[in-house]
Design an enzyme around this catalytic site. Sequence first.
Site, PDB file in Angstrom:
ATOM      1  N   LYS A   1      -1.909 -10.690  -2.429  1.00  0.00           N
ATOM      2  CA  LYS A   1      -2.568 -11.999  -2.353  1.00  0.00           C
ATOM      3  C   LYS A   1      -2.085 -12.965  -3.449  1.00  0.00           C
ATOM      4  O   LYS A   1      -1.028 -13.552  -3.306  1.00  0.00           O
ATOM      5  CB  LYS A   1      -4.075 -11.818  -2.289  1.00  0.00           C
ATOM      6  CG  LYS A   1      -4.439 -11.000  -1.028  1.00  0.00           C
ATOM      7  CD  LYS A   1      -5.884 -10.913  -0.641  1.00  0.00           C
ATOM      8  CE  LYS A   1      -5.969 -10.287   0.754  1.00  0.00           C
ATOM      9  NZ  LYS A   1      -6.832  -9.150   0.866  1.00  0.00           N
TER      10      LYS A   1
ATOM     11  N   ASP B   1      -7.615  -0.678  -6.291  1.00  0.00           N
ATOM     12  CA  ASP B   1      -7.027  -1.636  -5.350  1.00  0.00           C
ATOM     13  C   ASP B   1      -7.506  -3.027  -5.757  1.00  0.00           C
ATOM     14  O   ASP B   1      -8.620  -3.438  -5.434  1.00  0.00           O
ATOM     15  CB  ASP B   1      -7.438  -1.294  -3.917  1.00  0.00           C
ATOM     16  CG  ASP B   1      -6.824  -2.268  -2.911  1.00  0.00           C
ATOM     17  OD1 ASP B   1      -6.161  -3.235  -3.350  1.00  0.00           O
ATOM     18  OD2 ASP B   1      -7.013  -2.067  -1.697  1.00  0.00           O
TER      19      ASP B   1
ATOM     20  N   TYR C   1     -11.775  -1.920   2.024  1.00  0.00           N
ATOM     21  CA  TYR C   1     -10.610  -2.116   2.888  1.00  0.00           C
ATOM     22  C   TYR C   1      -9.361  -2.057   2.028  1.00  0.00           C
ATOM     23  O   TYR C   1      -9.285  -2.721   0.990  1.00  0.00           O
ATOM     24  CB  TYR C   1     -10.700  -3.468   3.586  1.00  0.00           C
ATOM     25  CG  TYR C   1      -9.507  -3.798   4.473  1.00  0.00           C
ATOM     26  CD1 TYR C   1      -9.269  -3.109   5.651  1.00  0.00           C
ATOM     27  CD2 TYR C   1      -8.622  -4.818   4.116  1.00  0.00           C
ATOM     28  CE1 TYR C   1      -8.178  -3.419   6.454  1.00  0.00           C
ATOM     29  CE2 TYR C   1      -7.536  -5.142   4.915  1.00  0.00           C
ATOM     30  CZ  TYR C   1      -7.310  -4.438   6.082  1.00  0.00           C
ATOM     31  OH  TYR C   1      -6.245  -4.754   6.880  1.00  0.00           O
TER      32      TYR C   1
HETATM   33  C1  LIG Z   1      -6.215  -7.902   1.737  1.00  0.00           C
HETATM   34  C2  LIG Z   1      -6.378  -6.576   1.148  1.00  0.00           C
HETATM   35  C3  LIG Z   1      -5.449  -5.547   1.371  1.00  0.00           C
HETATM   36  C4  LIG Z   1      -4.313  -5.683   2.361  1.00  0.00           C
HETATM   37  O1  LIG Z   1      -3.403  -6.661   1.986  1.00  0.00           O
HETATM   38  P1  LIG Z   1      -2.459  -7.305   3.149  1.00  0.00           P
HETATM   39  O2  LIG Z   1      -1.541  -8.197   2.369  1.00  0.00           O
HETATM   40  O3  LIG Z   1      -3.385  -8.026   4.068  1.00  0.00           O
HETATM   41  O4  LIG Z   1      -1.757  -6.199   3.814  1.00  0.00           O
HETATM   42  C5  LIG Z   1      -5.602  -4.364   0.682  1.00  0.00           C
HETATM   43  N1  LIG Z   1      -6.611  -4.184  -0.176  1.00  0.00           N
HETATM   44  C6  LIG Z   1      -7.540  -5.144  -0.409  1.00  0.00           C
HETATM   45  C7  LIG Z   1      -8.618  -4.899  -1.410  1.00  0.00           C
HETATM   46  C8  LIG Z   1      -7.459  -6.360   0.257  1.00  0.00           C
HETATM   47  O5  LIG Z   1      -8.406  -7.281   0.048  1.00  0.00           O
END
Ligand SMILES: *Cc1c(COP(=O)(O)O)cnc(C)c1O
Length: 426
Positions: free
Chosen positions: A265, A237, A142
């Site tokens: 995060k 990511d 994701y």
């Molecule tokens: C949470 C998450 C996102 C998206 O971040 P948001 O602040 O919710 O938009 C993207 N990549 C990964 C791996 C994530 O866990």
Amino acid sequence: MPISEGLYERACRVIPGGVNSPVRAFRRLERAPFFVEKAQGAHLTDTNGREYVDYVGTWGPAILGHAPHVVVQAVQTAAQRGLSFGAPTLQEVEMAETVCRMVPSIQKVRMTNSGTEATMSAVRLARGYTGRSLIVKFAGCYHGHSDSLLVAAGSGALTHGEPDSAGVPRELAVLTLVLPFNDTPALERAFAQRGSEIAGVIVEPYPGNAGFYLPRPGYLERMRELTATYGALLIFDEVMTGFRISSSGVQGKLDITPDLTTLGKIIGGGLPVGAFGGRREIMDCISPLGPVYQAGTLSGNPLAMAAGLAQLRELESTCAWDRLEVLGARLEEGVRAALHDLNLPFVFKRSGSMFCLHFTSCDVVDLRSAQSADFAKFKPYFLSLLEQGIFIAPSPYETGFISTAHTEEDIDATVQAMRRALKLLT
Ligand SMILES: *Cc1c(COP(=O)(O)O)cnc(C)c1O
């Protein structure tokens, strides 16, 4: 009537599903979510006054627990100087210097307001820098909810059985090539067939959005080689793993240098923040230096920078990752003993403070194996834990997070609660 239930009805009248992000709903569990009154350290209190030991940790950011004094203080001090300026500040420079120092593959960095913005911008940058269109991603990874990346995504999209979203045009989705994670031959074939069209490969180096599982030895290293050979950018990511798996994320732990990294995060200390960064000559393609446009009215917001910097400094000065490993190992030992004693074949995955119990007996290495989890077993387990005052994510496809605010006593009580919940399944 308990306040939470009345609140849920009110919420559903004016908010789709009653929540502002789908994973917060307990829909598949067929019960209303609780509403949070406040949280401190490892503990959440709901609007009915019930307390929970929390392993959701606001879905990753709360690595020091909730409302850590150093972060709250930094935000209060910053707020007194003003809430937003739309002009640069010292704190943005300090944040960028801190990120570049902690994550050595990042030579320049841009702040955003969310992880989604960070990955969306990194993908645009990869396309702009290479002049190519195709993006490779992995099933179950994701990367936020932007159009190009909401194809075979994990997290809420998975929980609700919507691997692809309505509203993402097919014409756009064809520019995203989806491969199974941990499948080196599939990756080699994709490059052999379409290598010259691939702008970038985006990957969660430790996938945490279809449960939690790990790359096979050599898999990410081969991904690095192939992207370099074919002139495609490798985008790690690390929105979830950054500053959590180690001070420099998974890339530091495995000693792999991606071209671009996305963060989120933890970097915001609980405020809305994301970031993307990488090699200087790539980052210099961004506006105003280069032709790739990216912007944000609130990007680098002074409260968010204060919160994030305070959190990163506290993590570094306390060597928090050592402590998190001790707590994680203690939880793992307890869960494994419970599974053994109850003769349950479930798979437990963990690295540092990230963990997931998969309700399946087959080894979990990709989306397909993660999806073999039995929801009928997860549901009573989750509800029993909630009843016992333990809050884990309301989905079998999510990662659990331990914080430095958890104590050995919290972990031991959690293991006992998990043992009672698992016993219901025998
Ligand atoms: C949470 C998450 C996102 C998206 O971040 P948001 O602040 O919710 O938009 C993207 N990549 C990964 C791996 C994530 O866990």
